[in-house]
Design an enzyme around this catalytic site. Sequence first.
Site, short mmCIF file in Angstrom:
data_model
loop_
_atom_site.label_atom_id
_atom_site.label_comp_id
_atom_site.label_asym_id
_atom_site.label_seq_id
_atom_site.Cartn_x
_atom_site.Cartn_y
_atom_site.Cartn_z
CE LYS A 14 -6.43 13.96 0.52
NZ LYS A 14 -6.23 12.52 -0.52
NE ARG A 15 -3.78 10.11 10.14
CZ ARG A 15 -3.27 8.87 11.16
NH1 ARG A 15 -3.98 7.91 11.23
NH2 ARG A 15 -2.06 8.97 11.74
CG HIS A 39 -1.81 -0.93 1.03
ND1 HIS A 39 -3.19 -0.71 0.64
CD2 HIS A 39 -1.91 -2.30 1.62
CE1 HIS A 39 -4.18 -2.03 0.94
NE2 HIS A 39 -3.06 -2.82 1.39
CE LYS A 84 -14.10 5.89 1.34
NZ LYS A 84 -12.90 5.92 2.54
CB THR A 132 -10.05 4.71 -0.92
OG1 THR A 132 -9.62 5.25 0.44
CG2 THR A 132 -9.31 3.72 -1.54
CE LYS A 184 -2.33 10.54 3.28
NZ LYS A 184 -2.86 9.95 2.17
C1 26Q Z 1 3.24 0.58 10.64
C2 26Q Z 1 4.08 -0.11 11.55
C3 26Q Z 1 3.83 0.33 12.98
C4 26Q Z 1 2.79 1.34 13.02
C5 26Q Z 1 1.99 1.54 12.06
C6 26Q Z 1 2.28 1.22 10.82
C7 26Q Z 1 1.36 1.76 9.90
C8 26Q Z 1 0.15 1.71 9.95
C9 26Q Z 1 -0.81 2.18 8.81
C10 26Q Z 1 1.82 1.98 8.27
C11 26Q Z 1 0.83 2.35 7.30
C12 26Q Z 1 -0.41 2.52 7.63
C13 26Q Z 1 -1.27 2.73 6.58
C14 26Q Z 1 -1.05 3.09 5.29
C15 26Q Z 1 -2.20 3.37 4.40
O1 26Q Z 1 -3.43 3.71 4.84
N1 26Q Z 1 -2.03 3.39 3.07
C16 26Q Z 1 -2.86 3.84 2.27
O2 26Q Z 1 -3.78 2.59 1.64
C17 26Q Z 1 -4.90 3.06 1.05
C18 26Q Z 1 -5.40 1.66 0.57
O3 26Q Z 1 -4.69 1.12 -0.43
C19 26Q Z 1 -4.38 3.78 -0.27
O4 26Q Z 1 -5.50 4.19 -1.05
C20 26Q Z 1 -3.44 4.73 0.01
O5 26Q Z 1 -3.07 5.60 -1.13
C21 26Q Z 1 -2.34 4.53 0.98
O6 26Q Z 1 -1.57 5.68 1.24
#
Ligand code: 26Q
Length: 867
Positions: free
Chosen positions: A601-602, A410, A713, A709, A607
């Site tokens: 978004k985050r 991702h 929406k 995503t 971004k």
């Molecule tokens: C990893 C290790 C330790 C703690 C937290 C994490 C962690 C947690 C969440 C690393 C990444 C995330 C989230 C990533 C994420 O949301 N990526 C998004 O995924 C979406 C679905 O595929 C995409 O549409 C987005 O582009 C992408 O940023």
Amino acid sequence: MATRLGDESLGNKPLENRSSENTSLENRSSENRSLGNRSDKAGIGEIELLQSPDRPMTADAILEDFTHYFGRLLGRRTIRTRSPYPYQAVVFAVRDRLMERWGKTRMALERNNNRRVAYLSLEFLMGRLLRNALLNLGVEAETREALSRLGLEIEEVYERELDAGLGNGGLGRLAACFLDSCATLSLPVIGYGIRYQYGMFHQRIDNGYQVEEPDPWLREGFPWEVKRFEFAKRIKFGGRTTSYVDSRGETRYLWVDTHDVMAIPYDVPIPGYRNDVCNTLRLWSAAATDAFNLEEFNAGDYGDAVAAKNEAENITMVLYPNAETYNGQELRLKQQYFLASASLQDTIRFWQSLHGDDFAGFADKNVFQLNDTHPAIAVAELMRLLIDELHMGWDEAWDITGRTMAYTNHTLLPEALEKWPVAMFRRLLPRLLEIIYEINARFIAEISHRWPGDSERIRRMSLIQEGDEPMIRMAYLAIVGSFSVNGVAGLHSRLLREGLFRDFAELWPHKFNNKTNGVTQRRWLAACNPGLSDLITEAIGDDWVVDLSQIGRLRDHADDREFQRLWRHVKLANKVRLSRRLTELTGIEVPPAMMFDVQVKRLHEYKRQLLNVLHAVHLYDRIRRGDGDELVPRAIIIGGKAAPGYAMAKRTIKCINNVARVINSDPIMADRLRMIFYPDYNVSAMELICPAADLSEQISTAGKEASGTGNMKFMMNGAITIGTLDGANVEIREAVGEDNFFLFGLNVEEVQAMRGHYRPDDIIDADSDFSRVVKLLESGHFNRFEPGVFDDVLRSIREPSDPWMTAADFRSYVDAQARANAAFRDVDDWTRKSILNTAASGRFSTDRTMRDYNDEIWHADPIVLEV
Ligand code: 26Q
């Protein structure tokens, strides 16, 4: 050959202690469904209760069940709208109806012996469940009627449900949309996740700063879940490994002196849309092995015993609120292993309940889809279970692992790739480290065979990154152990093959594939935008709810003046609704006639919320200098959470709030420009926001957003995108046509070409609008009594090494915004574009995404329920 892996799988536990599975639902054969029917299957008597007749789906019956639960289960007499009890009583009534379908789905799974998919994810960002359950069951009108007879508004009841915020953002919400689509497509998919006691933190804004508050979402109970204590699993941590030679001369490995933790599953029903299927989301919660550890009690170590219990339960205490950066916390690794081990043991236990010790067909009947690398330790854990606990040989175990694991990536950001210190593994998961070393040794032998003497390539591809602190590269472990590696949008998948995973794509081109993301139109159009949903259904019928490709038929209505008028009417009503909420939240009035320009978004530098701020300041500057006559009134709405440790993202929130305060308190701006930071943005907020948006901001630096995503929406709800050629924006623009999308910015190749000779100062100096904006910001105009608070943020824009190249895209962004502005002035044409966006959203349903996964990766047959 193999021994039986029990529910509390500890090789050293006697078999007699592991018989709890014989009372499980999965073991109930479908022939034995009369009341009190005894069978001696598995040598132990089973008594199967006759199913009571299905509860009717009428308002009368729902009201009867509501009254029953409200009075007899919850012990209440008076209905108070603000209390949680009416909500809970409705959920119990609905759950009765789900239970019937849940049981039938489980029986069908057992009977058909389908290939099953386990979706392994550290995050399931479910949001609220009630409205979607009613929609999918087809009892919304009946429930509304039942409640109205009690004087309750169903909308008020919906509002009482807390979001299940078990995720950070896109990745977690995607998992939730996948579950809805799989149930609707009758695909045999079980979600495995963690039942965090605290979900995504709540965000409060204090003097413009983000303040994090805990999310005790389980405090009033979670009425959807069913605890399944009988399927508890034992998870090992710590200890050491030893080996011995068994009676047949084979070396066996033992993982001993471990500190064990129990994983207790809680099941959440996932109903399909009006197809009587009900799938499962199984969430694991950590518990101490023995709440009352007799030995320690007898030794008088009461305190130690309770402290140990606490330590165990800590594992599932809280969701890590990071997005796009990992930080190597030990507890996070424990969470990952806890999920992987419990879910794999669960799958193996289910297999054994049907097939005993014969694992010959296991790989044909099971797939594990890894949601990013977070559960990638499953590759090594499956090897451990097969070899150490089921006494399989390496080759056979590796064959099964490599035929069952599939990995979804991702992110393209290098800083987001997970790496765990070898030393941490040795301490926490010593047996898994041995297995990873063995996987790596064999993998390196394979590279050496293919590229003899290429030691540089071995260094690059090794699962172990060498250095002062050797690290395990989790993405590489996932690739080596999987038969499929996919990205989440066309561009992203190409960039993975050409960049991040290039060596691997060269070695195994067949593994790499794309699966463009989607969103479920049931939540993101039908449920959250009833006005538009009804209008669409009047025009083209309701097939779009289960077949979004049908929505293309809206194109025929795009030029219809009357349809346009109705379309605008719905959008305006949604804007009124959002405007009210904005005023409640922030005290600021936002006229609904304004263009609603939204970025939610985050918070992350890639971004580029900052680019949005630069544009806001530019508009403010133009209006102030009397150059704003062509500008349409605009409300810039920004929302999102910053990771608590991400200083730059938190400063950006402060910056947005300060700029907003100056704009909103300037009387000249009153009817022309508003700027709002939407606090505590979450799934439920998006359900209110996306139906009301006119302009969707998707402005990441090209090559950084894997897919996005939210973009889908917004499009589905008739917003027009202003965006870069990044992630799924590329496919959105292709689908809707370039005239109906405001494109700007450098593309991936141009971003790459500019690195090394990027001179933001020169760009700013050469552009008088840009210079004025930067000067205003640097002058302290927005931080009069807070000197220096934006220094870091402003400096980043001027940095030649700025990875996000914000300055490079300023002019092109402002020009695209001017095109959006001009387009908005032509009301009919804007409406037409809006309709065309919804009409072109057919590809962006997770129904399509899930069909793609199933056709090209999983190959599972749909569930066939007994008629
Ligand atoms: C990893 C290790 C330790 C703690 C937290 C994490 C962690 C947690 C969440 C690393 C990444 C995330 C989230 C990533 C994420 O949301 N990526 C998004 O995924 C979406 C679905 O595929 C995409 O549409 C987005 O582009 C992408 O940023």
